[in-house]
Design a protein around this motif. Structure first.
Motif, mmCIF file in Angstrom:
data_model
loop_
_atom_site.group_PDB
_atom_site.id
_atom_site.type_symbol
_atom_site.label_atom_id
_atom_site.label_comp_id
_atom_site.label_asym_id
_atom_site.label_seq_id
_atom_site.Cartn_x
_atom_site.Cartn_y
_atom_site.Cartn_z
ATOM 1 N N MET B 1 15.415 -26.520 -105.583
ATOM 2 C CA MET B 1 14.018 -26.986 -105.579
ATOM 3 C C MET B 1 13.944 -28.508 -105.514
ATOM 4 S SD MET B 1 10.979 -25.620 -105.664
ATOM 5 C CE MET B 1 9.299 -26.119 -105.943
ATOM 6 N N LYS B 64 17.271 -28.739 -113.301
ATOM 7 C CA LYS B 64 16.913 -27.759 -112.262
ATOM 8 C C LYS B 64 15.540 -27.177 -112.558
ATOM 9 C CE LYS B 64 20.238 -25.277 -109.595
ATOM 10 N NZ LYS B 64 20.903 -24.007 -109.440
ATOM 11 N N THR B 67 13.624 -22.365 -107.916
ATOM 12 C CA THR B 67 14.285 -22.364 -106.613
ATOM 13 C C THR B 67 13.241 -22.227 -105.521
ATOM 14 O OG1 THR B 67 14.575 -20.003 -106.867
ATOM 15 C CG2 THR B 67 16.502 -21.364 -107.352
ATOM 16 N N LYS B 70 13.209 -17.567 -102.760
ATOM 17 C CA LYS B 70 13.210 -16.483 -103.751
ATOM 18 C C LYS B 70 13.684 -15.202 -103.060
ATOM 19 C CE LYS B 70 10.052 -18.708 -106.721
ATOM 20 N NZ LYS B 70 8.956 -19.561 -106.353
#
Lengths: 507, 148
Positions: B1, B64, B67, B70
């Protein structure tokens, strides 16, 4: 006396057979939209807008208003029964509503939400009837400086309410402003960012952008992250729906407090119904003698946010009708509807189109009453809708969005543009850039730019014009504070941390 | 991300630069007041400033946060491709048949419904689109080579 006259005018319009049917269709459709995942009020209205071009504007707006407040009612059902908010405005209802359902009290949770919404909604309409004309009268004093300052404040407030990352909210607002500038400049007649493409000379139609960014983009997001919850197995009978006397006692002040908070937040540009329900829940928790019950199935935790979201959806019409400034994406789409019919909302609307204004406002009493009946007797039918496969819903959205985009100018170029905006909307959501600021800036962009240019022309280029008029100064100061709210919040947090450190070191 | 956020910030930065470039070619101030380039120029400047802020923020943080891709992102992309192909075929097939095929195909691919139900839904959809939009609302939708 004036109020009674307006009420009489309004009801004589809203109670015609045709308008009652439009209102019924609107609230029923809104209720369905609220229950179905992946489609919200702005999308639903945007998808239907091009199809109502030939309808009577008052009737069509009555229907759209019905969709708007109907959605808030519908979203409650999914929040309570499957712990998935059908609408963002019913997120807070999940916290206690679902807990109540797990304890076998889904019926009282749903009914208190409906009754709370009805009471708060009705009170909100009464205040709106008194407040909107007063606001319109005040707005008659507005010149270009005030209108620009108002838009500036609205953009600033987006930073407060827009999302977790204020910088991304500002970027989103700027993108909206930029898209609004595409096409021929109204003053000089010069094309801006059209790059020789004739279809871009007229700019992007708002409907195309809404259909893409809210309609199709939502499809991609829903496929990627389906909102799946398990429907509670217990059957809902009519006799289980009514709250007990204790429930009433516990909820009465929550409904009133929620209604007042909802009304106030609804009239703030960019406030919106989601913020209203969130603030009402927090206020109720703070006011409660037993805050530990919240999140465990407290009925006040359902009553307050539900009352607030309905009150806010109604008070949101005040800035739209009186100032011509939409406070939420749904009222922004409705503004596009006004423009489609050649009607300009704002202070003059109350004088030029009293039938429309009062007919629309009075229809809200009828709509809220219809929703009360629908929700008491038809909840099981709406629960059945939850079993509809998403592929069917997705098909409906794509069909309506494509036809809606095509019918704006009857060309396929707009359909492709809609798909382009859908991809943009999807990527923005994934990267946490909020969509709502873009949409509001897009709608207010022309007003903001034209007012700014007119004001600076009047003042001979001096920005002091915004600081010499009291209303304008007020809006500008609020706007500046709103833009700097993240910095102010950060500074306060730092101060508090320093204070905590010093007290802990003393002890 | 983080990478996606960084790319997002860079795109906004380049976009802002392009906006400043194009708006600087328009008139900034005319004899009647601000010109057509006035607002876009400032919008571009703010975009550049915000984009730099986003980029610095991404580079400073190392934690982090979610994301970008997916598990079901691919399915979403499939639907995008199907919509793309449907729109390409609309002038040939017309809206009724084109969009009905879209509904049938996505029902089969995404919902794994039986061929019979997908085909029946597609036929009913085509009839409904034609009756509602073309016949009732008289929207002049393209009717394709088949003329329906």
């Amino acid at each position: 006396m004036d109020l009674l006259n307006h009420l009489y005018t309004g009801f004589s319009i809203a109670l015609t057979f045709n308008n009652i049917i439009y209102c019924l269709v609107g609230v029923l459709f809104g209720q369905i939209i609220g229950v179905l995942p992946g489609i919200g009020a702005p999308t639903a209205i945007a998808l239907l807008l091009p199809l109502t071009f030939k309808a009577n504007p008052t009737s069509a707006l009555i229907m759209f208003a019905g969709i708007y407040y109907g959605v808030a009612y519908g979203g409650t059902i999914t929040s309570v029964l499957i712990n998935v908010p059908g609408e963002s405005s019913t997120v807070m209802t999940c916290l206690d509503g679902y807990q109540m359902a797990l304890k076998g009290r889904a019926g009282p949770a749903l009914s208190i939400a409906v009754i709370g919404s009805f009471i708060a909604g009705t009170i909100s309409v009464i205040i709106l009837m008194a407040f909107a004309p007063a606001l319109a009268k005040l707005a008659l004093r507005f010149g270009p400086a005030e209108y620009f300052a108002l838009a500036f404040m609205a953009f600033g407030l987006l930073t407060v309410f827009g999302g977790e990352q204020p910088i991304k909210t500002i970027i989103s607002t700027m993108l909206g402003l930029l898209i609004a500038t595409i096409g021929l400049d109204v003053v000089s007649g010069m094309p801006r960012f059209a790059f020789g493409v004739p279809q871009l000379f007229g700019g992007f139609d708002f409907i195309i952008i809404i259909c893409g960014m809210f309609g199709i983009a939502e499809v991609f997001c829903s496929i990627e992250e389906p909102e799946e919850g398990e429907l509670l197995k217990s059957k809902l009978h009519l006799r289980d729906l009514f709250p007990t006397w204790q429930d009433w006692i516990a909820s009465r002040w929550a409904i009133l407090r929620g209604g007042v908070i909802g009304f106030i937040v609804g009239i703030i540009p960019a406030g919106g119904i989601t913020t209203a329900s969130f603030l009402a829940y927090l206020a109720e928790k703070r006011a409660s003698k037993h805050p530990e019950r919240f999140g465990q199935g407290a009925i006040e935790g359902v009553a307050a946010p539900e009352a607030a979201n309905n009150a806010a959806s109604i008070s949101g019409f005040a800035p739209l009708l009186a100032l011509g400034i939409p406070g939420s994406p749904t009222t922004a789409v409705m503004l596009a509807g006004f423009m489609m019919w050649g009607i300009r909302p704002g202070p003059m609307l109350f004088q030029k189109n009293p039938d429309l204004v009062w007919g629309l406002i009075s229809s809200m009493y009828i709509g809220n009453f219809l929703l009360l009946l629908i929700n008491i007797f038809l909840i099981p039918a709406f629960v059945a809708l939850l079993r509809l496969p998403y592929t069917i819903i997705m098909g409906f959205i794509v069909i309506f969005a494509s036809v809606g985009a095509y019918s704006v100018n009857n060309n396929l170029f707009d359909v492709w543009m809609m798909l382009g905006f859908a991809v943009l909307g999807y990527l923005m959501r994934k990267l946490n850039y909020p969509i709502v600021p873009l949409v509001l800036a897009l709608v207010l962009g022309n007003l903001a730019e034209n007012s700014l240019r007119q004001a600076l022309t009047i003042s001979g280029g001096s920005f002091f014009i915004f600081f010499t008029r009291p209303i304008s100064v007020f809006f500008i100061v609020i706007g500046i504070l709103a833009y700097f709210s993240p910095v102010i919040r950060w500074a306060f947090r730092g101060l508090r941390r320093v204070r905590v450190d010093t007290t802990s070191s003393k002890t | 991300m983080r990478l996606a956020d960084l790319i997002g910030g860079m795109v906004v930065l380049f976009f802002g630069l392009a906006v400043v470039f194009f708006s600087s070619q328009m008139e900034y101030y005319s004899e009647f007041g601000p010109g057509p380039g006035f607002l876009p120029l400032w919008v571009g400047v703010v975009l550049i400033g915000c984009a730099i802020f986003v980029i610095i923020n991404v580079l400073r943080k190392h934690d982090k946060i979610g994301t970008f891709f997916k598990p079901r992102t691919k399915l979403g992309l499939h639907v995008l491709v199907i919509i793309f192909i449907t729109f390409l075929l609309l002038p040939l097939l017309g809206f009724s048949i084109g969009l009905a095929l879209f509904v049938g195909i996505t029902m089969r691919i995404m919902g794994k419904h039986r061929w019979l139900s997908c085909s029946l839904t597609a036929v009913v959809t085509a009839i409904c689109i034609h009756l509602i939009f073309i016949s009732w609302l008289t929207i002049p939708l393209p009717q394709g080579l088949i003329g329906w």
